[in-house]
Design an enzyme around this catalytic site. Sequence first.
Site: not given
Length: 681
Positions: A108, A152, A169, A250, A295, A322
């Site tokens: 990314r 990533t 995870a 998470n 999560d 989130k």
Amino acid sequence: MKPVATAAPAQPGRDWATFGGADEQHYSPLDQINLTNVKRLGMAWSLDLDDGPNAMTAPIAVDGIVYFTTGYSVIHAVDARTGKPLWRYDPHAPEVAGKKMRAAWGSRGIAYAHGKVFTGTIDGRLIAVDAKTGVEAWSVQTLPKDDASYITGAPWIAGDKVVIGFGGADFGPVRGYITAYNISSGKKAWRFFLVPGDPAKKDGEASDKAMEMAAKTWTGQWWKYGGGGTAWNAMAYDPKRRLLFVGTGNGTPWNQKIRSPGGGDNLFLCSIVAIDVDTGEYRWHYQENPGETWDFNSAMDVELATLTIDGKPRDVVMHAPKNGFYYIIDRDTGKLLSAKNFKPVNWATGIDMKTGRPMETPWARFPNGKAVMLSPAYVGAHAAESMSYSPKTGLTYIPAYEVPKVYVDPPNLKDWTFKPGQVINNGIGAPPPDMVPPPGKAELLAWDPVKQRKVWSVPQLGMRTGGATATGGDLVFQGQADGLFKAFDGRNGKELWRFDIQNGAQAHPITYLVDGKQYVTVMASWRGTGPTGRKPDFDYYTTKRRVITFALDGTGKLPPAAPLTPIADDLAFVVDPKLADAGKGLFAAHCASCHGPTTLSGGAAPDLKRAGAPLNYDAFASVLHDGLLVPRGMPRFEEFTPAQIASLQHYIRQQARVALANDGKTSAAVDREARRVDAGH
């Protein structure tokens, strides 16, 4: 004595050297392209890409060179004026990763410092490459080779150190940590664990004292599950305080009833943790989701700013994770200054400003095994797509989502174990057949962080959209799921300009100066899974992945988009319903995270209904079992039996027949089933 000539300091905003730019705000002060002339923006150049599954990387630009990665951390350097390739570095990550390569997502982001470009790899290396030559300067193995961890995310520059986290995870027993290395030599400086390990063992790392504190907030034998807490995405560095602010992920598994059955806050899951860059010592933390079980990652953008709060300037961390709340946190103390939900939330009624804790609703933790539909959910009210903050307008621009999902305990909760090779090991059960989430919605949301209120929003196609970048020209640039790259008025959200880049763009664009001229670069490469909402959807086989650069009065044009690859079929192939039914669950567990629920791919990976290999068992087995396409990003599943491979083949052929019966369009029943499957992975 003749005075010594010194080089003039670089103009602010000339380069974009790290993932989020200065203060990780995804903001550039450049204003050569602005509200009055943005309609003159045109394509300066484009470069087609052909390395692996996608190119979701956020590029960087330094001294007239644009750097970016494709596929699995393959670094490219091109001339920012023309797009002419200068060099290419391939770490051969899929081949090195072997069985470890199950997260087929690629890089990314990358970073630049001291003449080096830094990248992490799926197999767990941190690599420094000479920015002028593309020759490897040093490489360190920062992750174990035998667990589910992978990299990533972008490396982060903090003074004379480069810091790297990792993910994994969701895939197996993984314990989160970050590691700092000397930029020049690659020598390890320190490591900070983000969740405690086995109490019977000592790590001998800088975070031991912090881990002793954190261990008091866990119950059961959590270390057997790894714990999670990986820093797989965002951090931010404050050079004045010499502090690194880390957003953590998470738990492993998500369901706290499994990993920490007696409850507890489970530090430092879903937190912002402040760490002394020089020593690696703990300074403070703020936990956004104590005892997290959904999560609700806190690994989203960690942005730094100075805001006027109660009439006084305050240096703060701004965070929109989130869970749907926007947090303002004091950088010196970790004290919560304000918090308010920026999207609809039904898992909590608000944040208690005295304790800093969420006020959870009675159903938030899906008690007594009863399924509940929560909003937001694991997709997030804001996910990995970057938000931006403009000090000029005082607004944050958030790619924001409404994607409710179903949470329920799995059958035989007490007997739950990790399933080797399973894609998502989350400890959440399959949703009841009658609980189907509504289609997700996305928007670009302008949020006032001081007043904690919405200023404007622009609805967008599909349930995911692209990262945003704000500029001193009062513009907000953003790529979207529909293949359009747009510029908005940062003050009111009015669309001012658009360009069809013929592919979705999730990574945020960047802007920079070369020879006094402002450029804007975006990666046209959608990485989301599942349908984008575009009709027809992007085709992995024919849709081009490109890096595209714009400037005022650019005259370049893209060639016409290629036609859609037809759905493959063999009339002699007879679908066995029992085999197809067995393949359905196998596909959901192993394949859907890349190829989309019920094969509804959004173009980041092949739509397997259009693929040739599943028409022939031997060809299909060579891909799945033998790893024929590992260099292209397709993991090897050598544990699959012939019967399992056949069941997947029959399921894919069944889905192809359904699509052909609907003239290639998604039927309402298939779309509903896709949302139901996706709701519980």
